[in-house]
Write a protein that holds these residues in place. Structure first.
Motif, mmCIF file in Angstrom:
data_model
loop_
_atom_site.group_PDB
_atom_site.id
_atom_site.type_symbol
_atom_site.label_atom_id
_atom_site.label_comp_id
_atom_site.label_asym_id
_atom_site.label_seq_id
_atom_site.Cartn_x
_atom_site.Cartn_y
_atom_site.Cartn_z
ATOM 1 N N LEU A 178 13.096 -1.006 -0.786
ATOM 2 C CA LEU A 178 12.205 -1.006 -1.928
ATOM 3 C C LEU A 178 12.958 -0.453 -3.127
ATOM 4 N N ALA A 179 12.631 -0.942 -4.288
ATOM 5 C CA ALA A 179 13.309 -0.466 -5.489
ATOM 6 C C ALA A 179 12.302 -0.490 -6.626
ATOM 7 N N ALA A 180 12.452 0.462 -7.533
ATOM 8 C CA ALA A 180 11.442 0.567 -8.586
ATOM 9 C C ALA A 180 12.035 1.210 -9.826
ATOM 10 N N PHE A 181 11.553 0.800 -10.969
ATOM 11 C CA PHE A 181 11.751 1.583 -12.172
ATOM 12 C C PHE A 181 10.701 2.686 -12.142
ATOM 13 N N LEU A 209 7.313 7.592 -11.310
ATOM 14 C CA LEU A 209 7.730 7.717 -9.919
ATOM 15 C C LEU A 209 8.990 8.580 -9.913
ATOM 16 N N ASP A 210 9.036 9.594 -9.054
ATOM 17 C CA ASP A 210 10.276 10.355 -8.941
ATOM 18 C C ASP A 210 10.748 10.339 -7.497
ATOM 19 N N PHE A 211 11.885 10.969 -7.275
ATOM 20 C CA PHE A 211 12.498 10.922 -5.951
ATOM 21 C C PHE A 211 11.529 11.377 -4.859
ATOM 22 N N PHE A 212 10.749 12.431 -5.164
ATOM 23 C CA PHE A 212 9.921 13.003 -4.098
ATOM 24 C C PHE A 212 8.698 12.135 -3.794
ATOM 25 N N TYR A 240 21.690 12.709 -6.466
ATOM 26 C CA TYR A 240 20.309 12.255 -6.653
ATOM 27 C C TYR A 240 19.828 11.411 -5.470
ATOM 28 N N SER A 241 20.609 11.449 -4.382
ATOM 29 C CA SER A 241 20.286 10.548 -3.281
ATOM 30 C C SER A 241 20.502 11.253 -1.952
ATOM 31 N N ALA A 242 19.747 10.835 -0.954
ATOM 32 C CA ALA A 242 19.839 11.509 0.333
ATOM 33 C C ALA A 242 19.696 10.512 1.472
ATOM 34 N N ARG A 243 20.163 10.958 2.640
ATOM 35 C CA ARG A 243 20.165 10.081 3.808
ATOM 36 C C ARG A 243 19.601 10.837 4.994
ATOM 37 N N LEU A 244 18.890 10.104 5.837
ATOM 38 C CA LEU A 244 18.405 10.684 7.085
ATOM 39 C C LEU A 244 18.791 9.737 8.208
#
Lengths: 809, 349
Positions: free
Chosen positions: A596-599, A613-616, A651-655
Motif C-alpha cells: 500500500l502507498a499513500a500521500f 496520515l503519518d507513519f504510526f 523513517y522506515s522500519a522492518r519486522l
C-alpha cells in the motif's frame, strides 16, 4: 494463408453462394481471418448491355452518344466519355436506380443537353478490378440484360488462419478436401502425365552424377531432370491466380513451383543445372561458418546443425527454407533439376527460426507435409513446366530414402465415441463422416479406420472422435445438467488471503491497482541496489522497459500516485497484491506481496482540515491488515531499515525476514530521491508485506479457548530514562519480560504499554523518558496492596540490576 | 395550613422560569426541598396539629411534595438537554462533502476475476494457484507441446538465463525457467499434487513476449479451469461453459463450439458467443475462450490412467471479458491506473 475461391473451384464444386464458406470454414476449424471482396457493395441495377450505335456528342468533343441494348424493348440512350469501345461490344451498364461502390447514384439526367439514361462503367468503377482506362469490355459475350454479378464472376480471396495441427490445409487441394467432405462433393485432383522411371542413384539420364543424403533430417529425397526449357512469363491464368493470393509472378518455371506449392502444399525447388558445380547434389549439415546468400539477397551465416542442399562446392539451398541466388533459375536457364523432398518438421522449424527466415516453404515443411505427396507434386509441376516452358523430362528420376510415414490404421469402439461425446451416436453416421474425410473404414465395431498420410495428426481414437465432431457440428447439442458429486476441496489459501487483504484495504480507502510485472533495468537497479538484481533479468527481453521481473509492488504504486497527482485526480491511497521476485540464498524466490502507498493528504483542497496520515497511523493499518487476514505478526522487533535503497533511512522500519520467517513487513517513507525520480511531489508513505507462499499452504487449526481471570487487574506505572537512540520497543519488551519473570507462578502480566514519551527540559542531553504501564492479574483473587507493591519493587530492582535504564524520579 | 402548602407549590412553579443552569436548579430546589427549605419547614408543623387533622395535612403535604419534585425533575431534564445540545456546537450544513472524501474500489480486472471465480465456485470449482515463474516442462512438455511445436517459439516466451536458480519453483529435469505463457501449467502442478476427482480453476497472471499496444500486453490474466473425473463428456464441458457464459453475459447469450487446436486438449474448440447487450459487439459472433477434453497424453504425463480418468479444461482471458463487458477499447488502461478509469467500474460486473 490466402485461398482463391476461383482457384478452389478447380478441385471441388463450391456451394451456390460461395460466400457462405466464410461462415462454414470456421466451423470446420479453418478460421477465416478476413475475406477480401466479401463486403463488396451490391451491384443492383447494373446489367450487361450491348452498344448498338455510337455517335459524337453535338456539344462536346470528348463525349459520345450511344444506343445501348440493355434487354428492354427500347435501347437506352447513354452519353459516354470513354473511347475504348466499339459498336457490338458488351459492357456493364448502370441503369437509373443503381448505386455504384463509391456511393454515386445513377439517375436519368442530361449531359450537355443530351438525355442520358444510365452509365457504362469501367472495372474500377464497379470495384471488379483495377482497370480504369476505359469501359470494362465483357469479352465472353454474356447474355444481354444479365445482372453484372452473374456475368462477371469476381474472384474472392479468403485469408485462412490454419492451426498448427493442420499443415494439410496450407494448400488449395487441402482446403478443397475439407469442403468436399463438408458438402459431400467429389474432390478432383488433377491427373498427371509426366512419366519417368525411379532409380535409386543418378544414372546417365540425369544431369548430375550423384545424389547423397548425409543426414537423417532428410529421410526422403527425389530429383528430376528436365532439358530444354525456355524461360519466359508464365501464362496469364497462372499469373492471375498467383497474384490473387499475393505472389509476384517471376518466370514460368519459378511460377510453376510456387503454383504447385499453393496447390498441393508440397514445396519444390528448381535448380538451373548449369549453375551446379561439380557432379553431386549432397544433402548435408552446414559446416562451421558456412554462409549462403538467400533469394531475398541477404547473406546468412549457417550453423553446423542446419541442413543444406549443396553441390560439390557450396550450399545451394537452406533445406526446406529458401534457395540461394547461386543456382537461381533465370532467363538463360535451359536445363532444370527439380527437387521434391521431405524434411523433418523440427529441423526446418528450428533452422527457419534461428535464421529469422520464414518462407512459404518452411511454413509447410515445419507442419509436416504429406510424404505421399512428394512424387505427385513433382509430376504435377513437370506437367505444368512442359506445358508452359516446353522441355523434356528425362526418362529416369532419382529417389533416395523412403517415405517416413504412411497411412495408419486406428482401432476404435463405438462405445468410446459415445462415452467421450456424452450423447448417442448413430453408427452409420459415424462411419459415413469418416469416409467423407477420405478415411477408409472396415469391421463392425471395433472398426479399423485407415487414415491417409496427408492427415499426420490423426493418430488415436480420440482424434477420430474429434474428426467426427468437427464434421457433425455441435450447434444442436445441449450441455448436460451439472450433476457432479460434491467436492471437498477449498480455495487455495494464497488466493483467499489476497482477496481478504484487498477487501480490508478498500475499507481503509485504498484503491486497488494493477501494474506490469516486467520493469526496466534502470528502475530495478535504482530501487533495489541492495539486491543482486542481475538474477531477476530476463534472458530475452523484448523491450528496454521490460527487462526485469519486479522485486516489489512499490515502484508500480509510486507510478500510480505520481500519475494521478500529475493529472489532478484525487487518488492518494493505492494498494496492490501480486507476485514478486527476489534473489535469495538458495536461488531466486517467488513471493506473494501486499503493498500500500499513500500521500499523507488528499490532492484536493478540503473545506475542513484532514488529519495527515503519518507513519504510526500507517503502522496501525498494517497491523490491522495482518490481523484481518488471519496472519500473525512475525516474532521479533520492528527494526529501523538501513542500507536499503527503497526506503528512506530514519523513517522506515522492518519486522521479520521473509527468507527466515516466511513473512516480512516493511513500512515507512519511500526513498525521497526515488519518489522524486518518478515525479511524485511530496513524501510517499508505504508498506509492503512479503510472504513466502509456503506460509499460506496449510490451513491453521482453529484456536483453543484459554480461560481468563474474572478479577480486576492491579495497575502500576513506571517512567524510565533511556538513551534517545534506544528503540522504544526494546525497552517495552525488556520491561515486559522482567515483569513476567517476577510474576511467574503467582500472577499474569498483560502486555506492557507505552503511554508517554518525553525528552527535553529536565532531562539530560541524549536521553528520553518513556512511561510504561504494567497490569498484573491473578486468576483467583484481587491482588492486595502489599503483594502488588512487592511485585512492582521486584520489577524495579531487576530493571536496575539488568538494564542501563534509570528510574525517572 | 393547606393554603401555606399551596403557596409553596406556587413558589416552586414561579422559580422554574429563572432556572437556566444546574446551580440555579440546585439553589431553587434547596430553597423548597432542602433542610431549610420552605416545604421542609412547613412539614415540621405537623407536630403541632391536633391528632384528627394530621392525616389530612399529611396527605396534602405528600401531594405538594410530589408536585414540586416533578417540577424539578422536568426542569433538570430540560437544562441537561440544553447542556447536551450546547456540547454539540453550532448546527452544521450537512451538504458539505465528507473529509476526506475518499473511497477505494476493486480494480476492474479483480472485479471480473471475482465474479468468474464466484460463478464457478457455485459449480464446485475451487481456486488453485501456482507460481508465475515456471519451467519449460510444466508450461509446455507436460501439456503435450513438444520442443519443435510452434507454440514454443522463443519469440513468444520470456525466458530466464539457463544458470538462473529458483528455490521455490521445482523443475522436472534440467529445463529452463520462464514466465508462464498461460495458466494451463497450473493444471499440471495441481494434478501432480492432488488426487482426482478434481474441479479447480486457476486465475493468474501470464506473460507473452509481445509489444504493448491497444490489444496486447506484456502481462495479462487468464482463468484456467480443469475438471477431472470418471466419464467426463463433451456435453459436460458444454453444460459448464454455457452456464458460465449465461451468468456472465446474460440469459440471451448464444454460444457455439468452433473446432480448433490446442496440444493439451482433444477435441479442442474455441467458444464463440453472441449477445444483444454488448454495445458495438452486439449480435455478432465473438471469440471468447478456448476449451476441450483433456488430451490422454496429458493425463499420462501426470500419472493418471486415461482409461480410468477423463476431463475437460478451458481457459479465458480476464482482460478480454472485462473489455467486452464494459466496452473498454484499450488494454493499456488496466495498467495505467488512472483514477478517472478505475472509478468507473465500482458497480456490478
Amino acid at each position: 494463408m490466402k485461398i482463391s475461391l476461383e482457384w478452389l473451384k478447380e478441385y471441388v464444386d463450391l456451394p451456390a453462394d460461395a460466400g457462405e464458406l466464410v461462415d462454414v470454414l470456421p466451423m470446420l476449424g479453418l478460421e477465416v481471418e478476413e475475406a477480401e471482396g466479401s463486403d463488396a457493395p451490391s451491384l443492383d441495377h447494373v446489367v450487361v448491355g450491348e452498344v448498338l450505335d455510337k455517335q459524337p456528342h453535338p456539344e462536346a468533343d470528348r463525349l459520345s452518344v450511344c444506343q445501348v441494348n440493355v434487354g428492354t424493348e427500347e435501347p437506352a440512350n447513354i452519353v459516354c466519355g470513354a473511347t475504348n469501345f466499339q459498336v457490338g461490344d458488351r459492357v456493364p451498364v448502370a441503369l437509373p436506380g443503381a448505386k455504384l461502390p463509391g456511393g454515386f447514384k445513377i439517375k436519368k439526367s442530361k449531359l450537355r443537353g443530351v438525355p442520358s439514361e444510365g452509365m457504362m462503367c469501367s472495372a474500377k468503377e464497379l470495384q471488379l478490378g483495377d482497370d480504369d482506362r476505359g469501359l470494362m469490355i465483357l469479352s465472353n459475350s454474356p447474355a444481354i440484360g444479365t445482372p453484372i454479378e452473374e456475368a462477371v464472376s469476381a474472384d474472392r480471396i479468403l485469408e485462412l488462419e490454419i492451426t498448427a495441427n493442420r499443415g494439410d490445409c496450407l494448400s488449395h487441394i487441402g482446403v478443397a478436401r475439407e469442403i468436399a467432405g463438408r458438402y459431400q462433393k467429389n474432390l478432383n485432383i488433377p491427373a498427371t502425365q509426366a512419366k519417368a522411371q525411379m532409380v535409386d542413384q543418378a544414372d546417365d539420364n540425369c544431369l548430375i552424377n550423384e545424389v547423397r543424403l548425409d543426414d537423417d533430417a532428410c529421410p526422403y529425397y527425389t530429383l528430376w531432370t528436365i532439358r530444354g526449357v525456355k524461360i519466359g512469363p508464365s501464362p496469364e491464368w497462372m499469373q492471375k491466380r498467383l497474384q490473387a493470393v499475393g505472389l509476384r509472378p517471376i518466370n514460368n518455371v519459378v511460377d510453376v513451383t510456387n503454383y504447385v506449392l499453393l496447390e498441393t502444399g508440397q514445396p519444390l525447388h528448381a535448380f538451373d543445372a548449369k549453375k551446379i558445380k561439380g557432379p553431386s547434389i549432397i544433402v548435408r549439415n552446414a559446416t562451421e561458418n558456412e554462409s549462403i546468400t538467400t533469394l531475398d539477397e541477404v547473406k546468412r551465416t549457417l550453423q553446423p546443425d542446419m541442413l543444406v542442399i549443396a553441390d560439390a562446392e557450396r550450399p545451394l539451398v537452406v533445406a526446406g527454407v529458401m534457395g540461394s541466388v547461386d543456382a537461381e533459375v533465370d532467363d538463360s536457364t535451359t536445363d532444370l533439376v527439380l527437387e521434391s523432398a521431405w524434411f523433418r518438421p523440427g529441423s526446418v522449424r528450428s533452422t527457419a527460426r534461428r535464421l529469422g527466415l520464414h518462407s512459404d516453404s518452411s511454413q509447410r515443411f515445419s507442419r509436416d507435409v504429406d510424404p505421399a505427396g512428394v512424387e505427385y507434386a513433382a509430376r504435377r509441376a513437370i506437367d505444368l513446366i512442359i506445358q508452359t516452358a516446353g522441355g523434356e523430362l528425362a526418362p529416369t528420376y532419382v529417389s533416395i530414402g523412403s517415405t517416413p510415414r504412411g497411412d495408419r490404421t486406428i482401432s476404435i469402439e463405438h462405445s468410446f465415441v459415445e462415452q467421450t461425446c456424452g450423447f448417442s451416436v448413430l453408427q452409420d453416421e459415424l462411419v459415413e463422416i469418416w469416409k467423407r474425410l477420405g478415411f477408409s473404414v472396415t469391421g463392425k465395431g471395433p472398426w479399423e479406420v485407415t487414415v491417409p498420410s496427408f492427415r499426420s495428426e490423426v493418430e488415436r481414437p480420440i482424434d477420430l472422435v474429434e474428426e467426427y465432431l468437427r464434421l457433425r457440428g455441435t450447434d444442436d447439442l445441449t450441455g448436460s445438467q451439472l450433476l457432479f458429486p460434491a467436492n471437498d476441496r477449498e480455495n487455495d489459501l494464497s488466493y483467499d488471503f489476497c482477496q481478504s487483504a484487498v477487501d480490508h484495504l478498500l475499507g481503509q480507502g485504498y484503491q486497488e491497482c494493477c501494474h506490469y510485472s516486467l520493469r526496466s533495468a534502470g528502475e530495478v537497479e535504482s530501487w533495489f541496489a541492495h539486491l543482486n538484481t542481475d538474477e531477476l533479468a530476463l534472458a530475452n527481453p523484448l523491450t528496454a522497459d521490460h527487462t526485469h521481473i519486479r522485486p516489489s509492488l512499490l515502484p508500480g504504486l509510486t507510478d500510480a500516485l505520481a500519475h494521478n497527482q500529475k493529472n489532478l485526480n484525487d487518488l492518494t491511497r493505492v494498494c496492490e497484491t501480486g507476485r514478486i521476485f527476489r534473489p535469495g540464498p538458495r536461488g531466486n524466490v517467488e513471493w506473494i506481496s501486499v503493498a500500500l502507498a499513500a500521500f499523507p493528504q488528499s490532492n484536493d483542497r478540503t473545506w475542513q482540515d484532514e488529519p495527515a496520515l503519518d507513519f504510526f497511523a500507517l503502522k496501525n493499518q498494517v497491523n490491522a491488515l495482518i490481523e484481518a487476514t488471519g496472519l500473525s505478526l512475525p516474532k521479533g522487533l520492528w527494526t529501523t531499515i538501513a542500507e536499503d535503497a527503497t526506503w528512506q533511512e530514519g523513517y522506515s522500519a522492518r519486522l521479520g525476514d521473509a527468507h527466515k520467517n516466511k513473512l516480512e513487513i516493511n513500512a515507512g517513507i519511500i526513498s525521497l530521491s526515488l519518489s522524486k525520480a518518478k515525479e511524485a511531489k511530496g513524501p510517499i508513505l508505504a508498506a509492503e508485506i512479503l510472504i513466502d507462499p509456503i506460509l499460506l499452504s496449510k490451513r491453521k487449526k482453529p484456536a483453543t479457548f484459554s480461560p481468563f481471570s474474572s478479577f480486576p487487574p492491579a495497575i502500576k506505572d513506571l517512567a524510565l530514562v533511556v538513551d534517545s537512540s534506544e528503540p522504544a520497543e526494546n525497552v517495552r519488551t525488556k520491561v515486559e519480560e522482567i515483569a513476567i519473570g517476577v510474576g511467574k507462578d503467582k500472577f499474569a502480566v498483560d502486555p506492557v504499554q507505552i503511554f508517554d514519551l518525553f525528552s527535553g527540559k529536565g532531562l539530560p542531553e541524549g536521553k528520553k523518558s518513556l512511561a510504561l504501564t504494567l497490569r498484573f492479574r491473578a486468576p483467583d483473587r484481587t491482588l492486595g496492596e502489599k503483594e502488588l507493591n512487592e511485585a512492582f519493587e521486584g520489577v524495579i530492582s531487576v530493571i536496575q540490576e539488568q538494564t542501563g535504564y534509570e528510574l525517572r524520579s | 395550613m393547606e393554603n401555606d402548602l399551596q403557596a409553596i407549590v406556587a413558589q416552586a412553579e414561579a422559580s422554574q422560569a429563572s432556572i437556566s443552569s444546574r446551580s440555579d436548579w440546585d439553589q431553587a430546589k434547596a430553597a423548597i426541598l432542602g433542610p431549610k427549605g420552605s416545604l421542609t419547614q412547613a412539614s415540621k408543623l405537623i407536630g403541632q396539629l391536633p391528632r384528627e387533622e394530621k392525616p389530612a395535612f399529611g396527605q396534602a403535604l405528600n401531594q405538594a411534595k410530589k408536585q414540586i419534585e416533578s417540577l424539578f425533575v422536568g426542569s433538570l431534564s430540560k437544562i441537561e438537554q440544553q447542556a447536551d445540545l450546547a456540547a454539540l456546537g453550532v448546527p452544521y450544513d450537512p451538504t458539505l462533502p465528507a473529509v476526506p472524501n475518499r473511497s477505494g474500489s476493486l480494480h476492474p480486472l479483480s472485479a471480473t476475476r471475482r465474479k468468474v471465480v464466484s460463478i464457478f465456485r457455485k459449480l464446485g470449482f475451487t481456486v488453485t494457484e501456482a507460481t508465475e515463474v515456471e519451467t519449460e516442462w510444466f508450461c509446455f512438455d507436460a501439456l503435450n507441446t513438444p520442443e519443435d511445436h510452434p507454440a514454443r517459439d522463443a519469440q513468444d516466451t520470456l525466458f530466464f538465463s539457463p544458470e538462473s536458480k529458483w528455490a521455490n519453483v521445482s523443475k522436472k529435469a534440467k529445463e529452463a525457467h520462464l514466465l508462464r505463457t498461460h495458466t494451463s501449467s497450473v493444471q499440471i502442478r495441481t494434478m501432480l499434487r492432488e488426487k482426482p476427482p478434481l474441479r479447480v480453476i486457476a486465475p493468474g497472471r501470464c506473460f507473452r513476449r509481445d509489444t504493448v499496444d491497444a490489444t496486447h500486453s506484456a502481462n495479462f490474466h487468464q482463468i484456467e479451469g480443469l475438471c477431472i473425473d470418471r466419464k467426463v463428456t463433451l456435453l459436460d464441458l458444454k453444460g459448464v461453459l454455457d452456464h458460465f457464459l449465461r451468468e456472465t453475459f446474460g440469459n440471451k447469450v448464444q454460444t457455439r463450439l468452433r473446432p480448433s487446436f490446442f496440444p493439451f486438449t482433444e477435441p479442442s474448440f474455441e467458444v464463440d458467443l453472441k449477445a444483444p447487450n454488448l454495445g458495438k459487439l452486439s449480435d455478432k459472433w465473438i471469440e471468447i475462450m478456448g476449451c476441450g477434453l483433456v488430451d490422454p497424453e496429458v493425463l499420462k504425463l501426470v500419472n493418471l490412467d486415461p482409461k480410468e480418468w477423463g476431463g475437460f479444461a478451458f481457459g479465458v482471458g480476464i482482460e478480454r471479458i472485462t473489455m467486452i463487458l464494459h466496452g473498454i477499447d484499450d488494454i493499456r488502461h488496466f495498467y495505467q491506473n488512472d483514477q478517472r478509469f478505475l472509478s468507473q467500474f465500482t458497480g456490478p460486473v
